[in-house]
Design an enzyme around this catalytic site. Structure first.
Site, mmCIF file in Angstrom:
data_model
loop_
_atom_site.group_PDB
_atom_site.id
_atom_site.type_symbol
_atom_site.label_atom_id
_atom_site.label_comp_id
_atom_site.label_asym_id
_atom_site.label_seq_id
_atom_site.Cartn_x
_atom_site.Cartn_y
_atom_site.Cartn_z
ATOM 1 C CE LYS A 82 -27.374 20.361 -85.366
ATOM 2 N NZ LYS A 82 -28.215 19.478 -86.091
ATOM 3 C CE1 TYR A 89 -26.136 -13.028 -98.143
ATOM 4 C CE2 TYR A 89 -25.099 -10.898 -97.713
ATOM 5 C CZ TYR A 89 -25.319 -12.230 -97.369
ATOM 6 O OH TYR A 89 -24.723 -12.748 -96.251
HETATM 7 C C1 LIG Z 1 -30.680 25.295 -85.298
HETATM 8 C C2 LIG Z 1 -29.535 24.835 -86.133
HETATM 9 N N1 LIG Z 1 -28.547 25.693 -86.413
HETATM 10 C C3 LIG Z 1 -27.476 25.322 -87.176
HETATM 11 C C4 LIG Z 1 -27.380 24.057 -87.708
HETATM 12 C C5 LIG Z 1 -26.209 23.686 -88.587
HETATM 13 O O1 LIG Z 1 -26.674 23.388 -89.885
HETATM 14 P P1 LIG Z 1 -25.692 22.979 -91.082
HETATM 15 O O2 LIG Z 1 -25.026 21.727 -90.679
HETATM 16 O O3 LIG Z 1 -26.601 22.783 -92.247
HETATM 17 O O4 LIG Z 1 -24.732 24.102 -91.254
HETATM 18 C C6 LIG Z 1 -28.406 23.143 -87.435
HETATM 19 C C7 LIG Z 1 -28.323 21.791 -88.009
HETATM 20 O O5 LIG Z 1 -29.254 21.124 -88.287
HETATM 21 C C8 LIG Z 1 -29.508 23.539 -86.634
HETATM 22 O O6 LIG Z 1 -30.507 22.697 -86.362
#
Ligand SMILES: Cc1ncc(COP(=O)(O)O)c(C=O)c1O
Length: 355
Positions: free
Chosen positions: A34, A252
């Protein structure tokens, strides 16, 4: 001369997936890609992870991006609300829904399109998304009436798995086990921290994200200790090396003052590229094989560093902001954030290259 550049290493991604397999040998792996593959490029990452069993994204848009790129593995949409359009798209493209709220059940009860697959998310204690354990019987009964829907399995998410001493994780595992006992279908619990530190959470499907990119989510161990490799190497050129007199201020707000006459390096990356503006003086930058501290404020296009420890660094040399030789988690700690955010906030101005 290329300015800020992120090199994405497909070999490192594949290696890190192999580490997941070694740690959770009995589980299928849905790789979390994602937020554009945690800022690495979702399609690039999904192609590099062609040995994964499936992918986890947040939304329909993210799922479509992968399908349109030819990724034909299962894709679960972790936090997508449902309406007629979303359900139709999911049916047409074979996306797996994640059900976490009664509003989604109402949408499914009106749905007449192609067959759907869904995971049911249970709130085992994180209290973000998911059905309360006491409601799961009723949810299952409602779903059983839907002819076009197959429940693939049951899923939950851990709130504190990155801290091994926290009691909440075992309590979540217990709640999930009790709630799913005697129900048919797969079980999925573990994010990266679950994969690394909680074998009891491995279950049928693990959903690692951050460890695939070479960062450790654990508060007590670094990525190298798990044999994880950085999938992103972020670099930028030294664009000036200036001699500044003792007692002068740099940048800055004149927030940092030279203790001696010394060389200050100017590196061509700033918050306009996604380097965190709130990174304080002392945040490490790697140049000419040595770590030197950032000094003064981060500006839009540049940062300034103390070059006293790098006498041979010259204009045109590339500095590493994170990646090989400089652990992104160390930079994140200095900037009071997490690697997830550093990766995700890179802007389109950064030149991406895939090796
Ligand atoms: C429902 C869910 N599963 C898996 C993951 C993967 O998590 P990570 O990147 O900590 O392994 C996430 C990430 O936020 C998540 O929201």
């Amino acid at each position: 001369m290329i300015r800020a550049q992120a090199v994405i290493d497909r070999g490192a991604l594949a290696h890190n997936l192999a580490r997941v397999r070694a740690l959770a040998p009995g589980s299928r792996v849905y790789a979390a890609v994602k937020a554009d593959g945690y800022g690495h490029g979702a399609v690039t990452v999904a192609c590099a992870l062609d040995q994964a069993d499936g992918f986890a994204v947040s939304s329909l848009d993210e799922a479509l991006q992968l399908r349109w790129a030819g990724i034909d593995k299962p894709i679960a949409m972790l936090s997508q609300q449902l309406d007629e359009f979303v359900c139709n798209q999911a049916g047409e493209h074979g996306f797996e829904l994640v059900l976490f709220h009664p509003s989604q059940l109402a949408a499914l009860e009106h749905y007449v399109g192609p067959a759907l697959k869904a995971w049911v998310k249970i709130d085992s204690g994180m209290h973000r998304l998911g059905f309360a354990p006491n409601d799961v019987d009723e949810v299952e009964a409602r779903l059983a009436k839907l002819e076009r829907l197959e429940v693939v399995g049951w899923l939950t998410h851990l709130a504190c798995a990155d801290e091994p001493s926290r009691p909440e994780t075992q309590s979540q595992l217990d709640v999930f086990a009790r709630t799913t006992a005697d129900r048919s279908g797969l079980r999925s619990i573990a994010n990266s921290a679950g994969v690394l530190a909680w074998p009891a959470a491995h279950a049928d499907v693990v959903r690692p994200g951050i460890m695939l990119y070479g960062s450790s989510p654990m508060c007590d161990r670094d990525a190298a200790s798990y044999d994880l490799r950085p999938a992103m190497h972020l670099s930028a050129p030294l664009i000036a090396r200036n001699r500044i007199a003792a007692g002068e201020t740099v940048g800055y707000g004149a927030t940092w003052r030279t203790p001696d006459a010394m060389d200050i390096g100017v590196i061509g990356i700033g918050y306009g590229d996604g380097y965190p503006r709130h990174a304080p003086s002392g945040t490490p930058v790697l140049i000419d094989g040595v770590q030197v501290p950032l000094v003064g404020r981060v500006s839009m296009d540049m940062i300034t560093v103390d070059l006293r420890g790098a006498p041979n660094a010259k204009v045109g040399d590339r500095a590493t902001l994170w990646g090989n030789g400089l652990d992104v988690d160390e930079v994140a700690r200095h900037a009071d954030t997490i690697a997830y955010e550093l990766f995700c906030r890179l802007t389109p101005r950064v030149r991406f290259e895939v090796v």
